[in-house]
Motif scaffolding. Structure first.
Motif, PDB file in Angstrom:
ATOM      1  N   TYR A  47       3.555   3.377  -9.160  1.00 13.93           N
ATOM      2  CA  TYR A  47       3.118   1.978  -9.217  1.00 13.93           C
ATOM      3  C   TYR A  47       3.229   1.323  -7.844  1.00 13.93           C
ATOM      4  CZ  TYR A  47       3.323   2.342 -14.313  1.00 13.93           C
ATOM      5  OH  TYR A  47       3.129   2.714 -15.610  1.00 13.93           O
ATOM      6  N   LEU A  48       4.371   1.541  -7.192  1.00 18.64           N
ATOM      7  CA  LEU A  48       4.599   0.957  -5.874  1.00 18.64           C
ATOM      8  C   LEU A  48       3.640   1.553  -4.844  1.00 18.64           C
ATOM      9  CD1 LEU A  48       8.505   0.934  -5.898  1.00 18.64           C
ATOM     10  CD2 LEU A  48       6.937  -0.945  -6.458  1.00 18.64           C
ATOM     11  N   ASN A  78       0.656   2.817  -5.424  1.00 14.13           N
ATOM     12  CA  ASN A  78      -0.685   2.291  -5.686  1.00 14.13           C
ATOM     13  C   ASN A  78      -0.826   0.858  -5.184  1.00 14.13           C
ATOM     14  OD1 ASN A  78      -1.473   4.699  -6.807  1.00 14.13           O
ATOM     15  ND2 ASN A  78      -1.172   4.033  -8.914  1.00 14.13           N
ATOM     16  N   GLU A  79       0.214   0.049  -5.320  1.00 12.50           N
ATOM     17  CA  GLU A  79       0.163  -1.311  -4.784  1.00 12.50           C
ATOM     18  C   GLU A  79       0.021  -1.280  -3.265  1.00 12.50           C
ATOM     19  OE1 GLU A  79      -0.050  -4.493  -6.025  1.00 12.50           O
ATOM     20  OE2 GLU A  79      -0.508  -3.381  -7.844  1.00 12.50           O
ATOM     21  N   GLY A  80       0.720  -0.366  -2.629  1.00  9.14           N
ATOM     22  CA  GLY A  80       0.592  -0.212  -1.182  1.00  9.14           C
ATOM     23  C   GLY A  80      -0.822   0.193  -0.780  1.00  9.14           C
ATOM     24  N   HIS A 102      -3.565  -0.471  -2.505  1.00 10.54           N
ATOM     25  CA  HIS A 102      -4.425  -1.644  -2.724  1.00 10.54           C
ATOM     26  C   HIS A 102      -4.263  -2.645  -1.582  1.00 10.54           C
ATOM     27  CE1 HIS A 102      -4.998  -1.024  -7.341  1.00 10.54           C
ATOM     28  NE2 HIS A 102      -4.979   0.121  -6.678  1.00 10.54           N
ATOM     29  N   ASP A 103      -3.028  -2.862  -1.147  1.00  6.53           N
ATOM     30  CA  ASP A 103      -2.790  -3.776  -0.028  1.00  6.53           C
ATOM     31  C   ASP A 103      -3.475  -3.271   1.242  1.00  6.53           C
ATOM     32  OD1 ASP A 103      -1.275  -5.374  -1.694  1.00  6.53           O
ATOM     33  OD2 ASP A 103       0.664  -4.739  -0.864  1.00  6.53           O
ATOM     34  N   ASP A 142      -7.245  -3.797   0.913  1.00  7.25           N
ATOM     35  CA  ASP A 142      -7.590  -5.215   1.120  1.00  7.25           C
ATOM     36  C   ASP A 142      -7.543  -5.582   2.598  1.00  7.25           C
ATOM     37  OD1 ASP A 142      -7.888  -5.492  -1.614  1.00  7.25           O
ATOM     38  OD2 ASP A 142      -5.940  -6.486  -1.905  1.00  7.25           O
TER      39      ASP A 142
END
Length: 84
Positions: free
Chosen positions: A48-49, A51-53, A55-56, A59
């Motif tokens: 999860y962490l 994948n957030e990285g 996505h960041d 972006d």
């Protein structure tokens, strides 16, 4: 996904986990329990962490590409049509 931690990083995180359990729960846990907890967290929460990285990062790259596109467009010269 497999998160690779150096031995030094693992040891530091295990110490932090042990400190956390002692400070927050007044419970002493051993190296093995803290290591198992770390392994669980990496396996279950790590993706999860990660994948957030991702996505960041995506972006940020999209924003930089948009800015780059605007910069390149600003270099265009106007075209004048001569009408006789």
């Amino acid at each position: 996904m497999y998160l690779r931690l150096s031995q030094e990083q693992k040891e530091r995180i295990i110490r932090d986990i042990k400190d956390y359990f002692f400070e927050e729960h007044a419970e002493e846990i051993g190296e093995l329990a803290a290591g198992n907890f770390l392994d669980f967290m990496v396996k279950e929460i790590g993706p999860y962490l990660y994948n957030e990285g991702i996505h960041d990062a995506r972006d940020m790259l999209e924003q930089k590409l948009m800015n780059l596109d605007e910069d390149v467009q600003s270099l265009e010269k106007p075209v004048h049509h001569n009408r006789d």
